[in-house]
Design a protein around this motif. Structure first.
Motif, PDB file in Angstrom:
ATOM      1  N   PRO A  75      28.486  35.925  38.032  1.00 50.38           N
ATOM      2  CA  PRO A  75      28.358  34.689  38.779  1.00 50.38           C
ATOM      3  C   PRO A  75      27.998  34.960  40.228  1.00 50.38           C
ATOM      4  N   SER A  76      27.556  33.954  40.946  1.00 50.16           N
ATOM      5  CA  SER A  76      27.148  34.115  42.334  1.00 50.16           C
ATOM      6  C   SER A  76      28.292  33.850  43.296  1.00 50.16           C
ATOM      7  N   ALA A  77      29.419  33.345  42.807  1.00 56.19           N
ATOM      8  CA  ALA A  77      30.556  33.050  43.673  1.00 56.19           C
ATOM      9  C   ALA A  77      31.840  33.414  42.940  1.00 56.19           C
ATOM     10  N   PRO A  78      32.899  33.766  43.692  1.00 56.05           N
ATOM     11  CA  PRO A  78      34.148  34.167  43.044  1.00 56.05           C
ATOM     12  C   PRO A  78      34.842  32.994  42.384  1.00 56.05           C
ATOM     13  N   ILE A  79      35.680  33.289  41.403  1.00 57.95           N
ATOM     14  CA  ILE A  79      36.522  32.261  40.812  1.00 57.95           C
ATOM     15  C   ILE A  79      37.926  32.426  41.367  1.00 57.95           C
ATOM     16  N   ARG A  80      38.777  31.435  41.154  1.00 57.65           N
ATOM     17  CA  ARG A  80      40.096  31.434  41.777  1.00 57.65           C
ATOM     18  C   ARG A  80      40.981  32.549  41.225  1.00 57.65           C
ATOM     19  N   ALA A  81      40.854  32.851  39.951  1.00 55.68           N
ATOM     20  CA  ALA A  81      41.744  33.834  39.330  1.00 55.68           C
ATOM     21  C   ALA A  81      41.018  34.454  38.143  1.00 55.68           C
ATOM     22  N   PRO A  82      41.477  35.620  37.685  1.00 52.56           N
ATOM     23  CA  PRO A  82      40.871  36.213  36.484  1.00 52.56           C
ATOM     24  C   PRO A  82      41.082  35.328  35.262  1.00 52.56           C
ATOM     25  N   LEU A  83      40.145  35.399  34.343  1.00 49.98           N
ATOM     26  CA  LEU A  83      40.312  34.678  33.088  1.00 49.98           C
ATOM     27  C   LEU A  83      41.428  35.283  32.250  1.00 49.98           C
ATOM     28  N   ALA A  84      41.634  36.575  32.374  1.00 51.90           N
ATOM     29  CA  ALA A  84      42.640  37.256  31.545  1.00 51.90           C
ATOM     30  C   ALA A  84      43.241  38.431  32.301  1.00 51.90           C
ATOM     31  N   ASP A  85      44.496  38.692  32.017  1.00 49.05           N
ATOM     32  CA  ASP A  85      45.213  39.846  32.545  1.00 49.05           C
ATOM     33  C   ASP A  85      45.347  40.835  31.391  1.00 49.05           C
ATOM     34  N   HIS A  86      44.714  42.000  31.518  1.00 44.90           N
ATOM     35  CA  HIS A  86      44.646  42.958  30.422  1.00 44.90           C
ATOM     36  C   HIS A  86      45.782  43.977  30.430  1.00 44.90           C
ATOM     37  N   HIS A  87      46.759  43.811  31.323  1.00 44.51           N
ATOM     38  CA  HIS A  87      47.805  44.842  31.409  1.00 44.51           C
ATOM     39  C   HIS A  87      49.113  44.207  31.851  1.00 44.51           C
ATOM     40  N   GLN A  88      49.841  43.651  30.894  1.00 43.60           N
ATOM     41  CA  GLN A  88      51.145  43.062  31.165  1.00 43.60           C
ATOM     42  C   GLN A  88      52.163  43.552  30.140  1.00 43.60           C
ATOM     43  N   TYR A  89      53.428  43.483  30.525  1.00 44.26           N
ATOM     44  CA  TYR A  89      54.503  43.970  29.671  1.00 44.26           C
ATOM     45  C   TYR A  89      55.641  42.964  29.603  1.00 44.26           C
ATOM     46  N   ILE A  90      56.354  42.977  28.496  1.00 40.40           N
ATOM     47  CA  ILE A  90      57.641  42.310  28.395  1.00 40.40           C
ATOM     48  C   ILE A  90      58.629  43.323  27.825  1.00 40.40           C
ATOM     49  N   TYR A  91      59.932  43.108  28.095  1.00 39.16           N
ATOM     50  CA  TYR A  91      60.971  44.033  27.656  1.00 39.16           C
ATOM     51  C   TYR A  91      62.028  43.274  26.877  1.00 39.16           C
ATOM     52  N   SER A  92      62.383  43.763  25.725  1.00 43.38           N
ATOM     53  CA  SER A  92      63.524  43.194  25.009  1.00 43.38           C
ATOM     54  C   SER A  92      64.809  43.596  25.732  1.00 43.38           C
ATOM     55  N   PRO A  93      65.929  42.921  25.450  1.00 42.60           N
ATOM     56  CA  PRO A  93      67.214  43.379  26.012  1.00 42.60           C
ATOM     57  C   PRO A  93      67.510  44.838  25.664  1.00 42.60           C
ATOM     58  N   ALA A  94      67.155  45.248  24.449  1.00 41.64           N
ATOM     59  CA  ALA A  94      67.405  46.642  24.055  1.00 41.64           C
ATOM     60  C   ALA A  94      66.572  47.607  24.880  1.00 41.64           C
ATOM     61  N   ALA A  95      65.300  47.285  25.102  1.00 44.54           N
ATOM     62  CA  ALA A  95      64.438  48.162  25.894  1.00 44.54           C
ATOM     63  C   ALA A  95      64.891  48.195  27.341  1.00 44.54           C
ATOM     64  N   ALA A  96      65.280  47.044  27.878  1.00 47.24           N
ATOM     65  CA  ALA A  96      65.759  47.012  29.262  1.00 47.24           C
ATOM     66  C   ALA A  96      66.994  47.893  29.424  1.00 47.24           C
ATOM     67  N   ALA A  97      67.897  47.822  28.466  1.00 46.00           N
ATOM     68  CA  ALA A  97      69.092  48.662  28.527  1.00 46.00           C
ATOM     69  C   ALA A  97      68.722  50.135  28.428  1.00 46.00           C
ATOM     70  N   PHE A  98      67.792  50.473  27.562  1.00 44.11           N
ATOM     71  CA  PHE A  98      67.370  51.859  27.384  1.00 44.11           C
ATOM     72  C   PHE A  98      66.742  52.414  28.660  1.00 44.11           C
ATOM     73  N   LEU A  99      66.003  51.561  29.384  1.00 43.56           N
ATOM     74  CA  LEU A  99      65.317  51.995  30.594  1.00 43.56           C
ATOM     75  C   LEU A  99      66.188  51.930  31.837  1.00 43.56           C
ATOM     76  N   SER A 100      67.419  51.484  31.700  1.00 44.85           N
ATOM     77  CA  SER A 100      68.270  51.252  32.868  1.00 44.85           C
ATOM     78  C   SER A 100      69.159  52.427  33.207  1.00 44.85           C
ATOM     79  N   SER A 101      68.833  53.609  32.744  1.00 42.82           N
ATOM     80  CA  SER A 101      69.676  54.769  33.042  1.00 42.82           C
ATOM     81  C   SER A 101      69.630  55.135  34.523  1.00 42.82           C
ATOM     82  N   ASN A 102      68.471  54.917  35.162  1.00 42.74           N
ATOM     83  CA  ASN A 102      68.336  55.253  36.580  1.00 42.74           C
ATOM     84  C   ASN A 102      68.402  54.025  37.483  1.00 42.74           C
TER      85      ASN A 102
END
Length: 325
Positions: free
Chosen positions: A27-54
């Motif tokens: 396009p010749s001009a920018p848009i307000r935001a990307p159409l898609a975010d290709h790198h996002q994460y969610i964490y289950s309670p179990a994963a959050a607990a596993f990653l919370s050692s530090n």
């Protein structure tokens, strides 16, 4: 209101300048935001607990992520399961694969609450004995998008023959099932980029490969182009410039470019390499490190601070991988 953290590593990838353009014309001009975010994460309670050692980590649900995307004006996102974390050495003997399956399935259920907006991608450490079984299971399930996130364990740099052979088998299996590959490597050097080009890409010639590199500028200070992993990006960009046929389906995941505070010199080096790759093959992603609390809206603002033209930034914002269309 509880603050929602985003993820634990940082990622970066690439592609081919001489290939046919994928997606809409620039396009010749920018848009307000990307159409898609290709790198996002969610964490289950179990994963959050596993990653919370530090550090204490709260679960992140699809509902939490949607609120962040809405604030940024981003319509769609790839939800990358964090199931690979259970592959860390000597942490869960005997129950590791069960937890990997459970985390992948949890991410799929979360994404299913927002059809048309979120696509869940199964993840697995490709060095594990169960990697091929989990890839086949996820490929057969309609709950997952047509891609898989491959994240070798954090101690691996794919510099051993056995490791490379294991990843080759997973690349071959993904290619046979028509699954795009989202590959994230940590601490990748120029040598690692050459391994990717010479020894991995030939095993997945028919599917898109979205390459993500962690820790673009590890120390946050200005660094020469020889530094890891800008050196890796340089190898990939130069392969694109010479139209290496192995780069035909490679895309660059720009998630690590969203870090604020790059020096002017680093930003100019980075933009030069992105232009060599071709902005039509650069994907927007806003994954950020745990604890920095940079929401997608701020991550996009950081990406826009790079010395790209408005048309170039808009081109990146308009790029969408097939698994998200």
């Amino acid at each position: 209101m509880r603050r929602v953290p985003v993820l634990l590593s940082a990622a970066v990838l690439l592609a081919l300048a001489g290939a046919a353009k994928a997606g809409p014309s620039a396009p010749s001009a920018p848009i307000r935001a990307p159409l898609a975010d290709h790198h996002q994460y969610i964490y289950s309670p179990a994963a959050a607990a596993f990653l919370s050692s530090n550090a204490q980590l709260e679960p992140v649900s699809a509902h939490d992520l949607i609120a962040q995307l809405d604030a940024a004006g981003i319509e769609r996102a790839a939800v990358l399961s964090v199931a690979w974390i259970y592959g860390r050495p000597a942490q869960l003997p005997g129950e590791e694969y069960a937890r990997v399956r459970a985390e992948n399935d949890w991410a799929a259920r979360q994404a299913s609450d927002y059809p048309g907006r979120l696509v869940a991608l199964c993840s697995v450490d490709p060095l594990k004995d169960y990697a091929l079984a989990e890839l086949a299971r996820c490929a057969a399930s309609p709950e997952f998008g047509r891609a898989i996130k491959l994240h070798p364990g954090s101690v691996s740099r794919l510099d051993e023959a056995d490791q490379i052979e294991r990843v080759q088998r997973v690349f071959r299996a993904a290619n046979a099932r028509g699954l795009a590959i989202v590959l994230q490597l940590r601490g990748t050097s120029a040598a690692g980029a050459r391994v990717l080009i010479d020894r991995l890409l030939p095993f997945a010639p028919d599917v898109p490969v979205q390459v993500a590199y962690a820790e673009m500028f590890p120390g946050g200070a200005a660094q020469a182009e020889a530094a890891t992993p800008l050196a890796a990006l340089s190898v990939l960009a130069e392969a694109a410039v010479r139209q290496d046929p192995r780069m035909r389906q490679v895309w660059l995941d720009a998630a690590s470019f969203t870090r604020p505070g790059l020096s002017r010199a680093d930003a100019l080096r980075l933009v030069r390499r992105l232009r060599q790759v071709g902005l039509e093959r650069v994907l927007y992603g806003s994954e950020t490190a745990v604890g920095t609390e940079v929401p997608p809206s701020d991550a996009w603002a950081a990406f826009r601070s790079l010395p790209l033209t408005d048309a170039e930034a808009a081109r990146v914002a308009n790029n969408v991988m097939p698994y998200l269309r």
